[in-house]
Design an enzyme around this catalytic site. Structure first.
Site, PDB file in Angstrom:
ATOM      1  N   GLY A  58      10.671   5.355  10.387  1.00 11.74           N
ATOM      2  CA  GLY A  58      11.914   6.109  10.289  1.00 11.74           C
ATOM      3  C   GLY A  58      13.015   5.464   9.462  1.00 11.74           C
ATOM      4  CB  SER A  59      13.188   2.958   6.707  1.00 10.00           C
ATOM      5  OG  SER A  59      12.391   3.498   5.690  1.00 10.00           O
ATOM      6  CG  LEU A  74       2.069  10.451   8.265  1.00  6.50           C
ATOM      7  CD1 LEU A  74       1.353   9.157   8.635  1.00  6.50           C
ATOM      8  CD2 LEU A  74       2.306  10.509   6.756  1.00  6.50           C
ATOM      9  CB  ILE A  89       4.769  22.182   7.567  1.00  5.98           C
ATOM     10  CG1 ILE A  89       5.446  20.810   7.684  1.00  5.98           C
ATOM     11  CG2 ILE A  89       5.730  23.285   7.969  1.00  5.98           C
ATOM     12  CD1 ILE A  89       6.036  20.509   9.034  1.00  5.98           C
ATOM     13  CG  HIS A  97       3.981  11.663  -1.861  1.00  7.45           C
ATOM     14  ND1 HIS A  97       3.101  11.709  -0.793  1.00  7.45           N
ATOM     15  CD2 HIS A  97       3.298  11.109  -2.878  1.00  7.45           C
ATOM     16  CE1 HIS A  97       1.934  11.206  -1.169  1.00  7.45           C
ATOM     17  NE2 HIS A  97       2.027  10.829  -2.436  1.00  7.45           N
TER      18      HIS A  97
HETATM   19  C1  GAR Z   1       7.558   6.716   3.311  1.00  3.31           C
HETATM   20  O1  GAR Z   1       7.095   5.813   2.330  1.00  3.31           O
HETATM   21  C2  GAR Z   1       7.227   8.143   2.902  1.00  3.31           C
HETATM   22  O2  GAR Z   1       7.367   8.383   1.543  1.00  3.31           O
HETATM   23  C3  GAR Z   1       5.793   8.213   3.327  1.00  3.31           C
HETATM   24  O3  GAR Z   1       5.762   7.597   4.590  1.00  3.31           O
HETATM   25  C4  GAR Z   1       6.754   6.551   4.596  1.00  3.31           C
HETATM   26  C5  GAR Z   1       7.620   6.709   5.819  1.00  3.31           C
HETATM   27  O4  GAR Z   1       8.519   5.638   5.943  1.00  3.31           O
HETATM   28  N1  GAR Z   1       5.326   9.574   3.366  1.00  3.31           N
HETATM   29  C6  GAR Z   1       4.099   9.932   2.965  1.00  3.31           C
HETATM   30  O5  GAR Z   1       3.257   9.124   2.603  1.00  3.31           O
HETATM   31  C7  GAR Z   1       3.823  11.429   3.029  1.00  3.31           C
HETATM   32  N2  GAR Z   1       2.637  11.773   2.299  1.00  3.31           N
HETATM   33  P1  GAR Z   1       9.718   5.679   6.992  1.00  3.31           P
HETATM   34  O6  GAR Z   1       9.106   6.141   8.325  1.00  3.31           O
HETATM   35  O7  GAR Z   1      10.221   4.271   7.048  1.00  3.31           O
HETATM   36  O8  GAR Z   1      10.733   6.673   6.482  1.00  3.31           O
END
Ligand code: GAR
Length: 183
Positions: free
Chosen positions: A12-13, A81, A84, A98
């Site tokens: 969740g950053s 992930l 939807i 992404h």
């Molecule tokens: C992020 O790098 C986002 O781009 C990726 O998951 C990470 C979540 O980080 N999303 C995907 O790969 C979607 N295909 P976070 O939980 O620290 O925001």
């Protein structure tokens, strides 16, 4: 004041970056709702700490009912992930971040560290961040904005992931601001 629902599955950053930008007034918005498909997601703790209604939901009917209750202007997938379903896409504008330059390194299995491993394995000299509007196919849809990030000679998937994520945390706020200004 716009209302954003953020969907998460992990750390969740990006959610935190959105919350901070709402709190500081950088975004004329509030995070009205956080939905996770995993009850262990640290992102839920971040939401709790900021007193944002947060739920672990997996059933489509429950997600739809919760969205109806909180009535967001947009839904942002920030490390969510799961697919939807069309029933949600019909009613809401859904955006996704992404960690690569789509259409490269998107689609099934391409999430988190897997994306960066694939970028390194292909010998790319640059990668980046894509923010796009979702249609029914994962990682497809209209690209709203992209930011390039260099791949450095000694990068591992982990160092590359960290550099891309740092860019995501800034870029996501800039692009949400742009999206809301056109809402
Ligand atoms: C992020 O790098 C986002 O781009 C990726 O998951 C990470 C979540 O980080 N999303 C995907 O790969 C979607 N295909 P976070 O939980 O620290 O925001």
């Amino acid at each position: 004041m716009y209302k954003i629902a953020v969907f998460v599955s992990g750390g969740g950053s990006n959610l935190q970056a959105i919350i901070d930008a709402c709190d500081s007034g950088k975004l004329n918005a509030t995070v009205c709702l956080v939905v996770s498909n995993k009850n262990t997601a640290f992102a839920l703790e971040r939401a709790e700490k900021s007193r944002i209604p947060n739920f672990c939901l997996t059933a489509e009917s429950e997600i739809l009912a919760t969205l109806e209750k909180f009535n967001p202007n947009i839904i942002f997938l920030a490390g969510y992930l799961k697919k939807i379903p069309p029933s949600i896409l019909e009613k809401y504008d859904v955006y996704n971040i992404h960690p690569a330059l789509l259409p490269k390194y998107g689609g099934k299995g391409m999430y988190g560290i897997n994306v960066h491993k694939a970028v390194l394995a292909a010998g790319e000299s640059e990668t980046g961040v894509t923010i796009h509007k979702i249609d029914s196919d994962y990682d497809k849809g209209t690209i709203i904005a992209q930011k390039k990030v260099a791949v450095l000679p000694n990068d591992t998937a982990e160092t590359l992931a960290a550099r891309v994520l740092a860019h995501e945390n800034i870029f996501i706020v800039e692009v949400i601001s742009q999206i809301l200004s056109e809402c």
